[in-house]
Design an enzyme around this catalytic site. Structure first.
Site, PDB file in Angstrom:
ATOM      1  CG  HIS A  73      -1.089   1.443   1.957  1.00  0.00           C
ATOM      2  ND1 HIS A  73      -1.731   2.561   2.456  1.00  0.00           N
ATOM      3  CD2 HIS A  73      -0.289   1.888   0.963  1.00  0.00           C
ATOM      4  CE1 HIS A  73      -1.328   3.620   1.795  1.00  0.00           C
ATOM      5  NE2 HIS A  73      -0.460   3.250   0.879  1.00  0.00           N
ATOM      6  CG  HIS A  74      -2.706  -2.992   5.169  1.00  0.00           C
ATOM      7  ND1 HIS A  74      -2.996  -1.646   5.330  1.00  0.00           N
ATOM      8  CD2 HIS A  74      -1.581  -3.225   5.884  1.00  0.00           C
ATOM      9  CE1 HIS A  74      -2.084  -1.097   6.112  1.00  0.00           C
ATOM     10  NE2 HIS A  74      -1.210  -2.012   6.453  1.00  0.00           N
TER      11      HIS A  74
END
Length: 180
Positions: A73-74
């Site tokens: 996600h990051h």
């Protein structure tokens, strides 16, 4: 990938011509390639024939396997340890292969919930074990360095297959042996 890192760095307002950043895009690309090397591995090469006939039928545990992965996600690291157990049914896996399986999946863009299941399902399919248990404990930089910034949080996930799912005593033995 080097060009992409050049663009990312320049997007911050920095100049990649600055002495400290001159070779950073190349180094960052090389590091990212290393951290995602699991995409270039396959299970047959990882196992490399290290599956051996055995009459052993008691729990085999490999604990405290360090792991490093990247949150999908990051793109920030999560770092922790993995505990793996299986109950052999005619075959045992070479000891280092358990850690190599963990690494193969960890070195991909990942979430911990998927990672724990991938490891357990792979150990089960390779060995034909009567049961497999995997627990991962990890600290996520996406939660520590940004967002809620909780420095002491640890995420624990588990996958219990076969006798570890069906038999509470087997599960309890595993948990007590890894002190979890």
């Amino acid at each position: 990938m080097t060009d992409c890192y050049t663009h990312i760095i320049e997007s911050t307002g920095e100049k990649v011509t600055r002495a400290g950043l001159k070779d950073t895009p190349k180094r960052a690309a090389k590091a990212f390639e290393f951290m995602t090397r699991g995409y270039h591995q396959n299970l047959d090469d990882v196992i490399n024939g290290a599956l051996f006939p055995s009459d052993a039928n008691e729990m085999v545990i490999v604990k405290d396997i360090e792991l490093y992965s990247l949150c999908e996600h990051h793109l920030l690291p999560f770092i922790g340890k993995c505990h793996v157990a299986y109950i052999p049914d005619g075959k045992v896996l070479g000891l280092s292969k358990v850690a190599r399986i963990v690494d193969m999946y960890a070195r991909r863009l990942q979430i911990q919930e998927t990672l724990v299941a991938q490891i357990a399902n792979t150990i089960e399919s390779v060995t034909g074990a009567n049961g497999v248990a995997v627990i991962i404990e990890a600290k996520h930089m996406c939660m520590m360095m940004r967002g809620v910034e909780k420095q002491n949080s640890v995420m624990k996930t588990s996958a219990m297959l076969g006798s570890f799912r069906d038999n509470q005593a087997t599960r309890n033995e595993f948990l007590s042996l890894i002190n979890c």
